[in-house]
Design a protein around this motif. Structure first.
Motif: not given
Length: 333
Positions: A60-77
């Motif tokens: 992704l860095k090589s494709l021009g992306f500069n940021s990453i988004r990550l979701r947070a779940w509390v207690n996924p099974t």
């Protein structure tokens, strides 16, 4: 991500203002890749356009992306997207020099406009305890990141909270005051650990000005705080131009009405329509760069690495052989 968004009332058009052509505008070009550890565990691999296998973050860095988004779940099974898994991915992103956005769902699984289910461990809490628990959980995750040298650039308090979160107490249409209280507690928790981190309130259907005015007028009236207004935009290959124009008008209205910047934190289009997807992405990136007063801050593709209909999601931007499609060329322009 909301798989069932439908178009609602279009906003009133307003004059479009743009930056001078000789003024470069740098925005966040991001990808939500929260599925990556689960995909890798299932043996899925990623390749550059030549067919060479690559680590997804490096690719992704090589494709021009500069940021990453990550979701947070509390207690996924299954553990994916819990705090430990979130940290693993955040460390990988930081090693590649990405800015990081954390997307708190405040649920054990998906939260979106159609469902905002409390974590099982929070289900029986009274509202005062619920707000305190949200604060303490948010602060704990932020502290875990900080202890590992990670200071997110952005944090979302809730995901696609079109009608609030942590239903029923936090349902905005029933009690905007309650939803605002939850936002206040999340905002405070983020700032206590990382004062420089910008807090986002995120709702879907970025073209729907009426929805955005209702939400942010209500939150403002109830004393909620935010730093950035975030929105989703998932057009089809036939209506993207119309929705982009409406989204642009809405972004400028949000900037003028609330004096806060805007960001498109989720976009996506059919994986099998890379030409149309690239046109859409190039256009929405250009429009974000042209938001009044330089207040358009970024565009994030939601799970572009998904391919072969991973978990039923057909809006990725990789082909059936695990290589990025030409759609993602828009992020390199």
């Amino acid at each position: 991500m909301n798989f069932s968004c439908s178009k609602s009332n279009s906003p009133t058009q307003s004059p479009i203002k743009t930056h001078p052509v000789d003024t470069p505008v740098t925005i966040a070009k991001g990808a939500d890749v929260s599925w990556v550890t689960e995909m890798e565990a299932k043996g899925i691999k990623f390749y550059d356009k030549t067919g060479t296998q690559k680590d997804l973050f490096v690719l992704l860095k090589s494709l021009g992306f500069n940021s990453i988004r990550l979701r947070a779940w509390v207690n996924p099974t299954d553990g994916y997207c819990n705090t430990a898994d979130l940290l693993t991915k955040a460390i990988r992103a930081q090693k590649q020099g990405f800015k990081i956005m954390i997307d708190f769902h405040y649920s054990d699984y998906w939260a979106d406009p159609g469902k905002q289910t409390k974590p099982a461990a929070w289900a029986s809490l009274d509202f005062v305890t619920l707000t305190a628990t949200l604060h303490d959980y948010t602060k704990s995750v932020m502290s875990t990141l900080k202890d590992n040298g990670i200071a997110p650039t952005w944090v979302q308090i809730g995901n696609e909270t079109n009608d609030g979160m942590l239903w029923e107490e936090g349902r905005a249409s029933k009690s905007m005051a309650n939803f605002a209280a939850l936002i206040k507690n999340g905002y405070a928790a983020v700032k206590e650990v990382s004062p420089a981190t910008k807090v986002i309130i995120h709702i879907s259907n970025g073209y729907d000005n009426g929805l955005f005015r209702w939400m942010f007028d209500g939150l403002k009236a109830n004393g909620a705080k935010w730093d950035i207004i975030g929105m989703s935009l998932y057009p089809s290959k036939t209506n993207w131009s119309t929705l982009d124009a409406q989204c642009f008008t809405n972004m400028n209205d949000m900037v003028g009405r609330y004096s806060t910047p805007v960001m498109v934190v989720e976009v996506g289009m059919e994986a099998g329509a890379p030409a149309e997807s690239k046109a859409f992405l190039s256009d929405i990136i250009s429009k974000v760069k042209s938001v009044d007063s330089g207040s358009g801050l970024g565009v994030f593709y939601w799970e572009p690495e998904s391919y072969n209909n991973w978990q039923g999601y057909a809006l990725g931007a990789f082909d059936t052989t695990g290589k990025p499609t030409n759609a993602l060329d828009a992020f390199a322009d």
